[in-house]
Design a protein around this motif. Structure first.
Motif, mmCIF file in Angstrom:
data_model
loop_
_atom_site.group_PDB
_atom_site.id
_atom_site.type_symbol
_atom_site.label_atom_id
_atom_site.label_comp_id
_atom_site.label_asym_id
_atom_site.label_seq_id
_atom_site.Cartn_x
_atom_site.Cartn_y
_atom_site.Cartn_z
ATOM 1 N N GLN A 131 -2.529 -1.201 -3.110
ATOM 2 C CA GLN A 131 -3.516 -0.271 -2.465
ATOM 3 C C GLN A 131 -3.200 0.896 -2.840
ATOM 4 O OE1 GLN A 131 -4.288 -2.123 1.271
ATOM 5 N NE2 GLN A 131 -6.385 -2.093 1.081
ATOM 6 N N ILE B 161 0.732 -1.215 0.068
ATOM 7 C CA ILE B 161 0.118 0.117 0.057
ATOM 8 C C ILE B 161 1.112 1.307 -0.069
ATOM 9 C CG2 ILE B 161 -0.188 -0.251 2.699
ATOM 10 C CD1 ILE B 161 -2.907 1.270 2.153
ATOM 11 N N VAL C 171 -5.764 -7.970 -2.155
ATOM 12 C CA VAL C 171 -6.725 -7.122 -1.385
ATOM 13 C C VAL C 171 -7.588 -8.256 -0.766
ATOM 14 C CG1 VAL C 171 -8.017 -5.336 -1.148
ATOM 15 C CG2 VAL C 171 -5.938 -4.951 -2.420
#
Length: 585
Positions: A352, A323, A387
């Motif tokens: 992400q 992320i 995810v």
């Protein structure tokens, strides 16, 4: 739609979930049997992904902020930033994979534990696919949810305590309380090795300047946050900020720092905590908006750098969620237009995308890049599956709404507060006691607490039964004179400092109080580097200024607790102290 062949990517990505869930449900010493429940969940996710449009899959890659404290609160910030009024409408319109909570005036999502739980339930109800609900509950300097949630003193204090067991217990307690409030992803622990004492953004957020100690405690907290697969009390941990933000002298919120490391130096100094996090099974790793020319000479920040992400994926073997740090930060926005940044991050290998400047534009730019052939849909699929695997592993895809009863019985529970007290008592460090002021022979009857921190000085004064006289970051001559007069009527003076090495007015206050003849205890309540910059004979370090840290400090000052912390960093300066230094009595 996802091509049928690409669904085969699910097998290696989700196999670990089935095995882990089976192992968790097996009796001690028994070989894990197949877990039909976990297998059913994998099949459900497979079906889910097959049925998603490109826009829905791209939405899963974004984590957005929202404005407001309830899902149906009409807020002008949402209209300005998203074109709809309420947080629930933001989620329904853009279908992001996650939301992130803040406690500041810009977003203002946090009030009480029950309110947070209700907000989480409302946003989950508005989402087609269960959300990753996240926040930055590092504890210490970066704490989004304050009391009545249980507070811990933060990473550097845990480094001073030298206990992996304490670090794991702190994370386990925090995870249980976060999950009770509907938060299932924590942007913690900070895995940076604070090798630069002038670091303006990491400092006490780091466990240590020692890579081995930072690695040990990073792994411990990952275990504490994540517990076991499908636990209803766990959250996804996020080790940050890769490849390592500990040797910067600038803040990536406002600039693009440069870290002058070779790859070999990086492996020795910055990589160990991330390696330890990966070995502990960390669900996600956050990138840093920093340049590391020795890793990528192109000048791109690590968030947008394929060579940097390749170190994580290939050298360290990490296949979990990567992320970005916030895409609203200056460190990632200096070289490219905002609409291009999500595409570049995905090309680099990120999964992400946190807080883009314009969510609708960001989603649209990624969709357009796929349709133009700049990104493949298979590339999008791989990140979506990572995810969803993370959500599956933590039980997010099947969790019921959190309940008010669970919030009330969990957040700030007496047992949790007792754990925080025990752990924090073991972190206070006695750095200098040249005059033998401590331990006190008798409890002071008229103590004065002065120096940095309005809340910290008042909290400590209340605990000691004395007078508070906050003087701030840069005391004026008038404030110094007032403190000197007050010291004349006191039998003990406690001076709290923060960044004293860069604040000559704080040093002047301390010097003036030492000249009064009243016993003085100086306390570095954030970075411990303050202790090297004055000749005050008595110095303690707490690494934090919150209520729990001030309570432990009071117990050390009054002799109820003996100090046992050891410096988790080397302290340079006119009176230097080595890593591991710490007095006891």
């Amino acid at each position: 739609m996802i091509p049928s062949g690409e669904v085969e990517v699910l097998r290696p990505l989700f196999a670990a979930v089935v095995v882990a869930a089976s192992a968790a449900s097996a009796p001690a010493g028994a070989a894990p049997a197949a877990d039909p429940g976990a297998a059913d969940q994998v099949r459900a996710v497979t079906t889910l992904v097959r049925g998603m449009t490109l826009e829905q899959k791209v939405g899963q890659l974004f984590v957005t902020y929202v404005h407001g404290q309830s899902a149906d609160e009409a807020h002008p910030g949402n209209l300005r930033d998203f074109g709809v009024a309420t947080p629930a409408e933001v989620v329904a319109r853009h279908q992001p994979g996650g939301v992130v909570y803040f406690n500041n005036s810009s977003y203002d999502n946090i009030d009480t534990p029950r309110q947070i739980a209700a907000l989480s339930n409302g946003l989950q109800a508005a989402s087609r696919i269960p959300l990753a609900v996240s926040t930055d509950q590092e504890m210490g300097l970066v704490t989004r949810i304050g009391p009545p949630a249980t507070q811990f003193p933060g990473n550097m204090a845990l480094g001073a305590g030298r206990s992996a067991r304490d670090a794991e217990r702190a994370a386990r307690t925090t995870a249980r309380e976060l999950r009770a409030m509907g938060v299932n992803q924590n942007f913690a622990p900070d895995a940076d090795v604070n090798s630069n004492p002038a670091n303006p953004v990491i400092g006490v957020r780091s466990y240590s300047s020692d890579p081995a100690l930072a690695a040990e405690l990073t792994a411990a907290q990952v275990r504490g946050y994540q517990q076991h697969p499908l636990s209803p009390h766990a959250v996804s941990a996020t080790a940050k900020h890769f490849p390592g933000h500990g040797d910067t002298a600038e803040d990536s919120h406002t600039s693009l720092p440069v870290v002058d490391r070779t790859v070999e130096q990086w492996r020795a100094l910055d990589a160990p905590p991330f390696e330890a996090a990966i070995a502990a099974g960390v669900d996600s790793i956050m990138t840093a908006h920093i340049r590391v020319p020795g890793i990528d000479p192109s000048g791109e920040p690590a968030t947008l750098s394929k060579p940097a992400i390749d170190l994580l994926r290939e050298d360290l073997g990490y296949d979990g969620v990567v992320i970005t740090d916030s895409l609203a930060m200056a460190g990632v926005r200096q070289l490219h237009p905002d609409a291009e940044i999500p595409v570049l991050a995905l090309k680099a290998g990120v999964d992400q995308l946190l807080m883009p400047m314009n969510l609708g534009e960001a989603i649209g730019s990624v969709v357009a890049a796929v349709r133009a052939g700049e990104l493949t849909e298979q590339r999008i699929d791989r990140s979506v599956l990572r995810v969803l695997r993370m959500k599956l592993l933590r039980g997010v895809l099947t969790s019921p709404p959190t309940s008010p009863a669970r919030v009330d019985s969990t957040v700030g529970a007496a047992a949790h507060l007792a754990t925080a007290r025990e752990i924090t008592d073991r972190t206070v460090t006695a750095v200098r006691n040249d005059a033998g002021v401590l331990p006190l022979a008798t409890r002071p009857t008229a103590p004065l607490v002065t120096g940095w921190g309005e809340t910290a000085t008042r909290t400590l004064a209340s605990t000691l039964g004395g007078t508070a006289l906050p003087t701030g970051t840069a005391p004026t001559e008038a404030q110094v004179a007032t403190a000197v007069r007050a010291a004349g009527a006191a039998d003990l003076v406690v001076v709290l400092t923060n960044a004293l090495s860069r604040q000559p007015a704080q040093r002047a206050l301390l010097t003036a109080l030492l000249a009064t003849g009243t016993p003085v205890v100086a306390v570095a309540v954030q970075n411990p580097y303050d202790v090297a910059h004055t000749d005050a004979p008595t110095w303690l370090a707490t690494y934090a200024s919150g209520t729990v840290a001030m309570a432990s400090l009071a117990r050390v000052i009054t002799g109820e607790v003996r100090p046992s912390g050891k410096l988790p960093v080397a302290v340079p300066g006119p009176r230097p102290y080595p890593f591991g230094h710490g007095l006891g009595w």
